[in-house]
Design a protein around this motif. Structure first.
Motif, short mmCIF file in Angstrom:
data_model
loop_
_atom_site.label_atom_id
_atom_site.label_comp_id
_atom_site.label_asym_id
_atom_site.label_seq_id
_atom_site.Cartn_x
_atom_site.Cartn_y
_atom_site.Cartn_z
N ASP A 187 54.51 18.94 -41.40
CA ASP A 187 55.82 18.97 -42.05
C ASP A 187 55.88 20.02 -43.17
N ARG A 222 57.96 22.69 -47.97
CA ARG A 222 58.39 22.95 -46.59
C ARG A 222 58.17 24.41 -46.22
N GLU A 228 56.75 28.85 -41.63
CA GLU A 228 56.55 28.06 -42.85
C GLU A 228 55.95 28.92 -43.97
#
Length: 414
Positions: free
Chosen positions: A234, A248, A371
């Motif tokens: 995540d 994030r 990410e």
């Protein structure tokens, strides 16, 4: 005690690139934190020549540099030198640098630099206005000084190449130069004048304006050194002494310190360190009115608020060795060759530039996934490229196509 925190976006690095990125992302509504153990803008973002160098379209590595590379690197007083103790670790970087200095590669790299620089001056004018620093922008252009007639003649090919890349430049004779800068001693050659260039009369003060704008926008500054980056399902976890932060998204903008974290993100990037120096003389009127680079000496004479700063030269030598006294002495001697009446300097400084073998920054999403976004490696033009780098990063975060093709700046190009 370790603080456990979370955020939407973490920007690692509080130099001019990191601060510009954080400010842009915050303005677009993102939750952002900035992480750096040092004061914002305290490194190369502060210690530079202050030029918004839209004319700096040529890479460090060119065929001419390649031809002279051995003598340049191993002359301790050369404008491009190497700490001999660093040679074993620098060898792979130097091999890549040599390949990138071949004619086809150097021409390709120049095109890619020019694309980034195309709107640098206008971008900085807007950016300085946004952060309240417009009064520090000086619109007087910049000079390359040629002390001999031979050097002036040789500059014609260099300037023709810059013109082909969209740069406005005038070659001016000694009489015109003397009228423009009466404080400079007479030279045999002349100068190249870049009329559209602007410069900052106080880079440190501009960094303070930018840091204040970032703070007022609500971006916290966490004073930690990040030593570990790990991907999670995540997002990304960043760890350093006393901190564990989940984000994030992570923007790597730590300049010369970015390579280990990039590797942990899954991207092996040939980033190394140029050690840059400056020397300053306090003076009410700093002898000339615009940045001037005596080209054979490899530094800039920079008129700044209350002082003359002499900044430049390239020393390849890593992040740990102390400043080299002979590099500072070389700047002092070079400045006195132009201005013989200079006394003892008021202060000296050394900082670290992030240097890529092709002189192109890394501005791209990680090969392992978006990410992590890279924003470092700007070499001599990090100050110049901060606003456009911030816009590109914001586009990548938003999933928008950036305003120019960023394929040349990929982390995977090597």
């Amino acid at each position: 005690m370790t603080h456990h925190l979370s955020t939407e976006i973490a920007v690692v690095g509080a130099g001019v690139i990191g601060m510009a990125v954080a400010l842009r992302l915050r303005a677009q509504g993102h939750e952002v934190v900035m992480i750096d153990p040092n004061d914002p803008g305290a490194g190369a973002s502060y210690g530079n020549a202050g030029t918004i160098a839209d004319y700096a379209v040529l890479p460090v590595g060119t065929p001419d540099v390649l031809k002279n590379l051995p003598s340049l690197l191993f002359d301790r007083n050369s404008p491009l030198a190497i700490r001999h103790a660093a040679l074993p670790t620098l060898a792979p970087w130097l091999l890549r640098f040599a390949r990138q200095s071949l004619p086809a590669a150097a021409a390709r790299n120049a095109q890619a630099i020019a694309a980034l620089l195309a709107n640098a001056t206008r971008s900085w004018e807007d950016f300085a206005t946004e952060i309240g620093g417009a009064a520090l922008l000086q619109r007087r252009g910049c000079l390359y000084l040629y002390e001999t007639a031979r050097a002036f003649r040789a500059a014609e090919a260099d300037m023709a190449q810059r013109r082909r890349l969209g740069i406005t430049v005038e070659l001016i004779r000694p009489e015109a130069l003397a009228a423009m800068e009466p404080g400079l001693p007479a030279v045999e050659g002349g100068a190249a004048y870049f009329p559209q260039a602007v410069f900052l009369s106080d880079p440190g003060r501009m960094m303070a304006y930018l840091a204040d704008a970032v703070s007022r926008a609500g971006v916290p500054h966490l004073r930690h050194a990040i030593t570990r980056l790990s991907r999670q399902l995540d997002g990304v976890v960043l760890e350093g002494q006393g901190l564990r932060l989940h984000a994030r998204r992570v923007i790597l903008a730590a300049g010369a310190h970015s390579r280990p974290l990039a590797a942990q993100a899954g991207d092996v990037v040939p980033l190394d360190t140029e050690r840059g120096y400056h020397v300053e003389w306090a003076m009410e009127r700093p002898l000339l009115s615009r940045p001037t680079c005596p080209t054979t000496r490899g530094f800039y004479l920079c008129p700044m608020s209350g002082r003359l700063r002499v900044a430049g030269t390239v020393e390849l030598g890593g992040l740990t060795a102390p400043p080299a006294a002979h590099r500072i002495a070389r700047l002092v001697a070079g400045a006195r060759a132009i201005f013989p009446d200079l006394g003892a300097p008021t202060r000296s400084w050394m900082g670290f530039r992030p240097s890529m073998p092709d002189s192109l920054p890394v501005i791209a999403a990680s090969a392992r996934g978006p990410e992590v976004i890279h924003a470092y490696g700007h070499g001599h033009i990090g100050l110049t490229l901060a606003p456009i780098t911030a816009r590109i990063v914001a586009d990548l975060v938003a999933g928008r196509p950036p305003e120019l093709d960023i394929a040349p700046y990929s982390a995977r190009r090597f």
